[in-house]
Design a protein around this motif. Structure first.
Motif, PDB file in Angstrom:
ATOM      1  N   ASN A  54      -2.387   0.815 -17.639  1.00  0.00           N
ATOM      2  CA  ASN A  54      -1.116   0.616 -16.937  1.00  0.00           C
ATOM      3  C   ASN A  54      -0.397   1.900 -16.549  1.00  0.00           C
ATOM      4  N   ASP A  55      -0.709   3.017 -17.183  1.00  0.00           N
ATOM      5  CA  ASP A  55       0.004   4.261 -16.880  1.00  0.00           C
ATOM      6  C   ASP A  55      -0.467   4.849 -15.554  1.00  0.00           C
ATOM      7  N   ASP A  56       0.277   5.830 -15.074  1.00  0.00           N
ATOM      8  CA  ASP A  56      -0.105   6.530 -13.855  1.00  0.00           C
ATOM      9  C   ASP A  56      -1.388   7.318 -14.120  1.00  0.00           C
ATOM     10  N   LEU A  57      -2.152   7.576 -13.070  1.00  0.00           N
ATOM     11  CA  LEU A  57      -3.449   8.236 -13.208  1.00  0.00           C
ATOM     12  C   LEU A  57      -3.321   9.606 -13.860  1.00  0.00           C
ATOM     13  N   TRP A  58      -2.311  10.381 -13.497  1.00  0.00           N
ATOM     14  CA  TRP A  58      -2.149  11.712 -14.090  1.00  0.00           C
ATOM     15  C   TRP A  58      -1.953  11.609 -15.595  1.00  0.00           C
ATOM     16  N   GLN A  59      -1.259  10.575 -16.061  1.00  0.00           N
ATOM     17  CA  GLN A  59      -1.064  10.379 -17.493  1.00  0.00           C
ATOM     18  C   GLN A  59      -2.378  10.001 -18.167  1.00  0.00           C
ATOM     19  N   GLU A  60      -3.116   9.095 -17.540  1.00  0.00           N
ATOM     20  CA  GLU A  60      -4.389   8.649 -18.102  1.00  0.00           C
ATOM     21  C   GLU A  60      -5.391   9.798 -18.215  1.00  0.00           C
ATOM     22  N   LEU A  61      -5.310  10.751 -17.294  1.00  0.00           N
ATOM     23  CA  LEU A  61      -6.216  11.899 -17.315  1.00  0.00           C
ATOM     24  C   LEU A  61      -5.739  13.016 -18.230  1.00  0.00           C
ATOM     25  N   TRP A 119      -1.465   8.097  -6.850  1.00  0.00           N
ATOM     26  CA  TRP A 119      -2.894   8.265  -6.662  1.00  0.00           C
ATOM     27  C   TRP A 119      -3.717   7.069  -7.117  1.00  0.00           C
ATOM     28  N   LYS A 120      -3.371   6.461  -8.234  1.00  0.00           N
ATOM     29  CA  LYS A 120      -4.153   5.318  -8.705  1.00  0.00           C
ATOM     30  C   LYS A 120      -4.104   4.193  -7.672  1.00  0.00           C
ATOM     31  N   ASN A 121      -2.931   3.921  -7.138  1.00  0.00           N
ATOM     32  CA  ASN A 121      -2.793   2.878  -6.131  1.00  0.00           C
ATOM     33  C   ASN A 121      -3.548   3.246  -4.856  1.00  0.00           C
ATOM     34  N   CYS A 122      -3.473   4.498  -4.468  1.00  0.00           N
ATOM     35  CA  CYS A 122      -4.176   4.962  -3.277  1.00  0.00           C
ATOM     36  C   CYS A 122      -5.685   4.780  -3.437  1.00  0.00           C
ATOM     37  N   LEU A 132      -3.064  14.939 -17.745  1.00  0.00           N
ATOM     38  CA  LEU A 132      -2.482  16.057 -17.005  1.00  0.00           C
ATOM     39  C   LEU A 132      -0.989  16.151 -17.294  1.00  0.00           C
ATOM     40  N   CYS A 133      -0.407  17.282 -16.948  1.00  0.00           N
ATOM     41  CA  CYS A 133       1.006  17.529 -17.267  1.00  0.00           C
ATOM     42  C   CYS A 133       1.974  16.738 -16.392  1.00  0.00           C
ATOM     43  N   ASP A 134       1.632  16.558 -15.120  1.00  0.00           N
ATOM     44  CA  ASP A 134       2.546  15.873 -14.200  1.00  0.00           C
ATOM     45  C   ASP A 134       1.778  15.455 -12.944  1.00  0.00           C
ATOM     46  N   PRO A 135       2.405  14.652 -12.080  1.00  0.00           N
ATOM     47  CA  PRO A 135       1.725  14.201 -10.866  1.00  0.00           C
ATOM     48  C   PRO A 135       1.306  15.347  -9.945  1.00  0.00           C
ATOM     49  N   ALA A 136       2.073  16.416  -9.923  1.00  0.00           N
ATOM     50  CA  ALA A 136       1.736  17.555  -9.068  1.00  0.00           C
ATOM     51  C   ALA A 136       0.412  18.186  -9.487  1.00  0.00           C
ATOM     52  N   GLU A 137       0.125  18.181 -10.785  1.00  0.00           N
ATOM     53  CA  GLU A 137      -1.145  18.740 -11.260  1.00  0.00           C
ATOM     54  C   GLU A 137      -2.317  17.895 -10.756  1.00  0.00           C
ATOM     55  N   LEU A 138      -2.159  16.583 -10.748  1.00  0.00           N
ATOM     56  CA  LEU A 138      -3.202  15.709 -10.211  1.00  0.00           C
ATOM     57  C   LEU A 138      -3.391  15.960  -8.718  1.00  0.00           C
ATOM     58  N   SER A 139      -2.298  16.090  -7.989  1.00  0.00           N
ATOM     59  CA  SER A 139      -2.398  16.367  -6.554  1.00  0.00           C
ATOM     60  C   SER A 139      -3.121  17.673  -6.295  1.00  0.00           C
ATOM     61  N   ARG A 140      -2.792  18.716  -7.052  1.00  0.00           N
ATOM     62  CA  ARG A 140      -3.472  20.013  -6.893  1.00  0.00           C
ATOM     63  C   ARG A 140      -4.962  19.887  -7.186  1.00  0.00           C
ATOM     64  N   LEU A 141      -5.299  19.148  -8.231  1.00  0.00           N
ATOM     65  CA  LEU A 141      -6.691  18.942  -8.591  1.00  0.00           C
ATOM     66  C   LEU A 141      -7.446  18.245  -7.459  1.00  0.00           C
ATOM     67  N   LEU A 142      -6.861  17.194  -6.916  1.00  0.00           N
ATOM     68  CA  LEU A 142      -7.519  16.453  -5.850  1.00  0.00           C
ATOM     69  C   LEU A 142      -7.624  17.264  -4.564  1.00  0.00           C
ATOM     70  N   LYS A 146     -11.047  15.995   1.194  1.00  0.00           N
ATOM     71  CA  LYS A 146     -11.138  14.882   2.138  1.00  0.00           C
ATOM     72  C   LYS A 146     -10.458  13.635   1.565  1.00  0.00           C
ATOM     73  N   LEU A 147     -10.697  13.363   0.313  1.00  0.00           N
ATOM     74  CA  LEU A 147     -10.045  12.234  -0.351  1.00  0.00           C
ATOM     75  C   LEU A 147      -8.532  12.432  -0.389  1.00  0.00           C
ATOM     76  N   ALA A 148      -8.093  13.623  -0.763  1.00  0.00           N
ATOM     77  CA  ALA A 148      -6.661  13.918  -0.863  1.00  0.00           C
ATOM     78  C   ALA A 148      -5.968  13.797   0.490  1.00  0.00           C
ATOM     79  N   SER A 149      -6.643  14.200   1.545  1.00  0.00           N
ATOM     80  CA  SER A 149      -6.014  14.133   2.866  1.00  0.00           C
ATOM     81  C   SER A 149      -5.830  12.690   3.338  1.00  0.00           C
ATOM     82  N   GLY A 150      -6.517  11.748   2.702  1.00  0.00           N
ATOM     83  CA  GLY A 150      -6.384  10.344   3.068  1.00  0.00           C
ATOM     84  C   GLY A 150      -5.135   9.678   2.528  1.00  0.00           C
ATOM     85  N   ASN A 151      -4.422  10.349   1.634  1.00  0.00           N
ATOM     86  CA  ASN A 151      -3.198   9.771   1.074  1.00  0.00           C
ATOM     87  C   ASN A 151      -2.024  10.148   1.981  1.00  0.00           C
ATOM     88  N   THR A 152      -2.030   9.581   3.167  1.00  0.00           N
ATOM     89  CA  THR A 152      -1.049   9.961   4.190  1.00  0.00           C
ATOM     90  C   THR A 152       0.334   9.366   3.942  1.00  0.00           C
TER      91      THR A 152
END
Length: 90
Positions: free
Chosen positions: A3-10, A39-42, A12-22, A28-34
Motif C-alpha cells: 500500500n505504500d508509495d513505491l519510493w517507500q517500498e524501495l 510512480w507506482k500508479n504510473c 529510498l529517502c523521498d520521491p525525488a530520489e526515486l525520480s532521479r533513479l528512474l 525512456k520510462l521516466a519520460s513517459g510520466n508526462t
C-alpha cells in the motif's frame, strides 16, 4: 504491490530520489510520466495499457474519485526504516 508509495517500498529517502533513479537508469520510462503521477500508479497504468486493459472506470483522471491517490502528495518514511527497528535517518 503493497500500500505504500513505491519510493517507500524501495527504501529510498523521498520521491525525488526515486525520480532521479528512474531518470538516470530508465530515461525512456521516466519520460513517459508526462502527468507527474506517483510512480507506482504510473507503472501500473503502463502495464495495463500494454495489455489492453483500462485500470480506471473514469473517462479522465480529472473526473476520477481516486485522483489524489495517483497525483497526491507522497510523504512518510521509507518502508525499510520502519522494518529495521524504526531507525530515523534524519
Amino acid at each position: 504491490m503493497r500500500n505504500d508509495d513505491l519510493w517507500q517500498e524501495l527504501g529510498l529517502c523521498d520521491p525525488a530520489e526515486l525520480s532521479r533513479l528512474l531518470v538516470t537508469h530508465f530515461p525512456k520510462l521516466a519520460s513517459g510520466n508526462t502527468q507527474n503521477m506517483r510512480w507506482k500508479n504510473c507503472l501500473y497504468r503502463k502495464l495495463f495499457d500494454a495489455e489492453g486493459f483500462s485500470p480506471c472506470t473514469a473517462a479522465s483522471c480529472q473526473e476520477c474519485r481516486d485522483f489524489k491517490g495517483c497525483f497526491g502528495a507522497e510523504e512518510g518514511k521509507s518502508g525499510l526504516v520502519e522494518t529495521k527497528g524504526g531507525v530515523d535517518l534524519d
